[in-house]
Design a protein around this motif. Structure first.
Motif, PDB file in Angstrom:
ATOM      1  N   PRO A 108     -18.313 -38.139  40.660  1.00 14.73           N
ATOM      2  CA  PRO A 108     -18.304 -36.679  40.812  1.00 14.73           C
ATOM      3  C   PRO A 108     -16.883 -36.128  40.640  1.00 14.73           C
ATOM      4  CG  PRO A 108     -19.676 -37.681  42.493  1.00 14.73           C
ATOM      5  CD  PRO A 108     -18.962 -38.804  41.791  1.00 14.73           C
ATOM      6  N   GLU A 109     -16.780 -34.990  39.982  1.00 14.65           N
ATOM      7  CA  GLU A 109     -15.474 -34.419  39.625  1.00 14.65           C
ATOM      8  C   GLU A 109     -15.306 -33.037  40.229  1.00 14.65           C
ATOM      9  OE1 GLU A 109     -11.886 -34.452  38.503  1.00 14.65           O
ATOM     10  OE2 GLU A 109     -13.083 -36.110  37.707  1.00 14.65           O
ATOM     11  N   SER A 110     -14.090 -32.739  40.673  1.00 15.26           N
ATOM     12  CA  SER A 110     -13.746 -31.413  41.197  1.00 15.26           C
ATOM     13  C   SER A 110     -12.791 -30.701  40.250  1.00 15.26           C
ATOM     14  CB  SER A 110     -13.056 -31.540  42.563  1.00 15.26           C
ATOM     15  OG  SER A 110     -13.945 -31.992  43.546  1.00 15.26           O
ATOM     16  N   PHE A 111     -13.010 -29.402  40.097  1.00  9.78           N
ATOM     17  CA  PHE A 111     -12.112 -28.536  39.355  1.00  9.78           C
ATOM     18  C   PHE A 111     -11.599 -27.503  40.350  1.00  9.78           C
ATOM     19  CE2 PHE A 111     -14.946 -30.553  36.428  1.00  9.78           C
ATOM     20  CZ  PHE A 111     -14.066 -31.017  35.464  1.00  9.78           C
ATOM     21  N   LEU A 112     -10.322 -27.204  40.276  1.00 17.30           N
ATOM     22  CA  LEU A 112      -9.626 -26.523  41.373  1.00 17.30           C
ATOM     23  C   LEU A 112      -9.399 -25.037  41.143  1.00 17.30           C
ATOM     24  CD1 LEU A 112      -7.026 -29.359  41.966  1.00 17.30           C
ATOM     25  CD2 LEU A 112      -9.266 -29.052  43.059  1.00 17.30           C
ATOM     26  N   VAL A 113      -9.494 -24.292  42.259  1.00 17.94           N
ATOM     27  CA  VAL A 113      -9.152 -22.873  42.263  1.00 17.94           C
ATOM     28  C   VAL A 113      -8.027 -22.661  43.273  1.00 17.94           C
ATOM     29  CG1 VAL A 113     -11.480 -22.138  41.608  1.00 17.94           C
ATOM     30  CG2 VAL A 113     -10.871 -22.240  44.027  1.00 17.94           C
ATOM     31  N   ASP A 114      -7.256 -21.594  43.065  1.00 20.17           N
ATOM     32  CA  ASP A 114      -6.157 -21.312  43.992  1.00 20.17           C
ATOM     33  C   ASP A 114      -6.649 -20.455  45.159  1.00 20.17           C
ATOM     34  OD1 ASP A 114      -6.223 -18.629  43.141  1.00 20.17           O
ATOM     35  OD2 ASP A 114      -4.536 -18.878  41.778  1.00 20.17           O
ATOM     36  N   LYS A 115      -5.747 -20.067  46.028  1.00 17.54           N
ATOM     37  CA  LYS A 115      -6.117 -19.312  47.228  1.00 17.54           C
ATOM     38  C   LYS A 115      -6.653 -17.922  46.918  1.00 17.54           C
ATOM     39  CE  LYS A 115      -3.172 -21.924  50.244  1.00 17.54           C
ATOM     40  NZ  LYS A 115      -2.054 -22.004  51.140  1.00 17.54           N
ATOM     41  N   ARG A 116      -6.420 -17.443  45.691  1.00 15.57           N
ATOM     42  CA  ARG A 116      -6.963 -16.145  45.277  1.00 15.57           C
ATOM     43  C   ARG A 116      -8.324 -16.307  44.609  1.00 15.57           C
ATOM     44  NH1 ARG A 116      -3.336 -14.315  41.134  1.00 15.57           N
ATOM     45  NH2 ARG A 116      -3.166 -16.543  40.833  1.00 15.57           N
ATOM     46  N   THR A 117      -8.845 -17.531  44.614  1.00 10.46           N
ATOM     47  CA  THR A 117     -10.116 -17.873  43.991  1.00 10.46           C
ATOM     48  C   THR A 117     -10.050 -17.699  42.471  1.00 10.46           C
ATOM     49  OG1 THR A 117     -11.163 -17.090  46.019  1.00 10.46           O
ATOM     50  CG2 THR A 117     -12.628 -17.675  44.262  1.00 10.46           C
ATOM     51  N   VAL A 118      -8.958 -18.159  41.887  1.00 15.35           N
ATOM     52  CA  VAL A 118      -8.756 -18.145  40.442  1.00 15.35           C
ATOM     53  C   VAL A 118      -8.617 -19.597  40.001  1.00 15.35           C
ATOM     54  CG1 VAL A 118      -7.170 -17.446  38.605  1.00 15.35           C
ATOM     55  CG2 VAL A 118      -7.623 -15.892  40.519  1.00 15.35           C
ATOM     56  N   LEU A 119      -9.234 -19.959  38.884  1.00  8.47           N
ATOM     57  CA  LEU A 119      -9.096 -21.326  38.389  1.00  8.47           C
ATOM     58  C   LEU A 119      -7.629 -21.682  38.212  1.00  8.47           C
ATOM     59  CD1 LEU A 119     -11.872 -21.792  35.673  1.00  8.47           C
ATOM     60  CD2 LEU A 119     -11.564 -23.139  37.750  1.00  8.47           C
ATOM     61  N   ALA A 120      -7.269 -22.855  38.671  1.00  9.11           N
ATOM     62  CA  ALA A 120      -5.894 -23.327  38.538  1.00  9.11           C
ATOM     63  C   ALA A 120      -5.573 -23.541  37.054  1.00  9.11           C
ATOM     64  CB  ALA A 120      -5.707 -24.622  39.321  1.00  9.11           C
ATOM     65  N   PRO A 121      -4.299 -23.401  36.678  1.00  8.34           N
ATOM     66  CA  PRO A 121      -3.913 -23.605  35.273  1.00  8.34           C
ATOM     67  C   PRO A 121      -4.336 -24.990  34.784  1.00  8.34           C
ATOM     68  CG  PRO A 121      -2.098 -22.653  36.524  1.00  8.34           C
ATOM     69  CD  PRO A 121      -3.166 -23.017  37.518  1.00  8.34           C
ATOM     70  N   GLY A 122      -4.890 -25.023  33.582  1.00 10.53           N
ATOM     71  CA  GLY A 122      -5.265 -26.276  32.943  1.00 10.53           C
ATOM     72  C   GLY A 122      -6.655 -26.787  33.294  1.00 10.53           C
ATOM     73  N   GLU A 123      -7.336 -26.159  34.248  1.00 15.71           N
ATOM     74  CA  GLU A 123      -8.643 -26.672  34.673  1.00 15.71           C
ATOM     75  C   GLU A 123      -9.713 -26.503  33.599  1.00 15.71           C
ATOM     76  OE1 GLU A 123      -9.162 -28.454  38.167  1.00 15.71           O
ATOM     77  OE2 GLU A 123      -7.486 -28.710  36.785  1.00 15.71           O
ATOM     78  N   THR A 124      -9.666 -25.408  32.848  1.00 13.81           N
ATOM     79  CA  THR A 124     -10.652 -25.219  31.785  1.00 13.81           C
ATOM     80  C   THR A 124     -10.502 -26.306  30.725  1.00 13.81           C
ATOM     81  OG1 THR A 124     -10.648 -22.839  32.196  1.00 13.81           O
ATOM     82  CG2 THR A 124     -11.544 -23.573  30.092  1.00 13.81           C
TER      83      THR A 124
END
Length: 174
Positions: A142-158
């Motif tokens: 299972p894989e996680s993709f990360l968001v920041d504290k503002r609920t925005v995808l972290a750079p490079g996650e896409t």
């Protein structure tokens, strides 16, 4: 090869990740992407791989109460979050609960806060367990993709999601 990507998304991040995974897969296979609320009509036997993902809420998969809380958070004044059209619909948890015994290959992913998973939890772990219990064989951890504290995808996650999609079907050379 035919692949089905099923996702649940509150604010669009998990949908963006699902679309990026599908884009990576689509470079070498036929791929269909569908929201969990609409997945009940899919014939899973028509697919060689089923990829399932959702947001991490309260250390695991969302449920009606956490989805309602996400809606309330988005409706607060001066909140920049935008709700997905089906944010309060049935999600991955309900779709998984509706499965009978199945066979096939699957993979699980989630979006979660960029912090230690011991603190945030990982919906993908629960999704993977439920997929295995239904009869699927997981083709990846299972894989996680990360968001920041503002609920925005972290750079490079896409980009990482697209690469993960390619790896799922064995076409990623990285």
């Amino acid at each position: 090869m035919k692949v089905l990507v099923i996702f649940e998304s509150m604010y669009g991040n998990t949908r963006h990740v699902a679309e990026a995974i599908a884009q990576g897969i689509g470079e070498a296979a036929a791929v269909t992407t569908v929201a969990a609320a609409d997945a009940k009509d899919e014939d899973l036997t028509a697919y060689d791989l089923v990829v399932v993902g959702g947001p991490t809420h309260v250390h695991g998969m969302s449920r009606p109460t956490t989805r309602h809380g996400a809606v309330e958070a988005a409706e607060k004044p001066d909140n920049p979050l935008t709700l997905e059209p089906d944010a309060e619909s049935d999600g991955v948890r309900e779709w998984l609960a509706s499965l009978g015994q199945v066979t096939g290959k699957a993979a699980a992913f989630d979006t979660r806060l960029d912090a230690n998973p011991l603190l945030t939890g990982r919906a993908s772990k629960s999704i993977g367990k439920k997929l295995r219990k239904a009869g699927f064989t997981l083709v990846a951890e299972p894989e996680s993709f990360l968001v920041d504290k503002r609920t925005v995808l972290a750079p490079g996650e896409t980009e990482r999601a697209s690469q993960w999609g390619r790896a799922l079907i064995g076409t990623d050379s990285a």
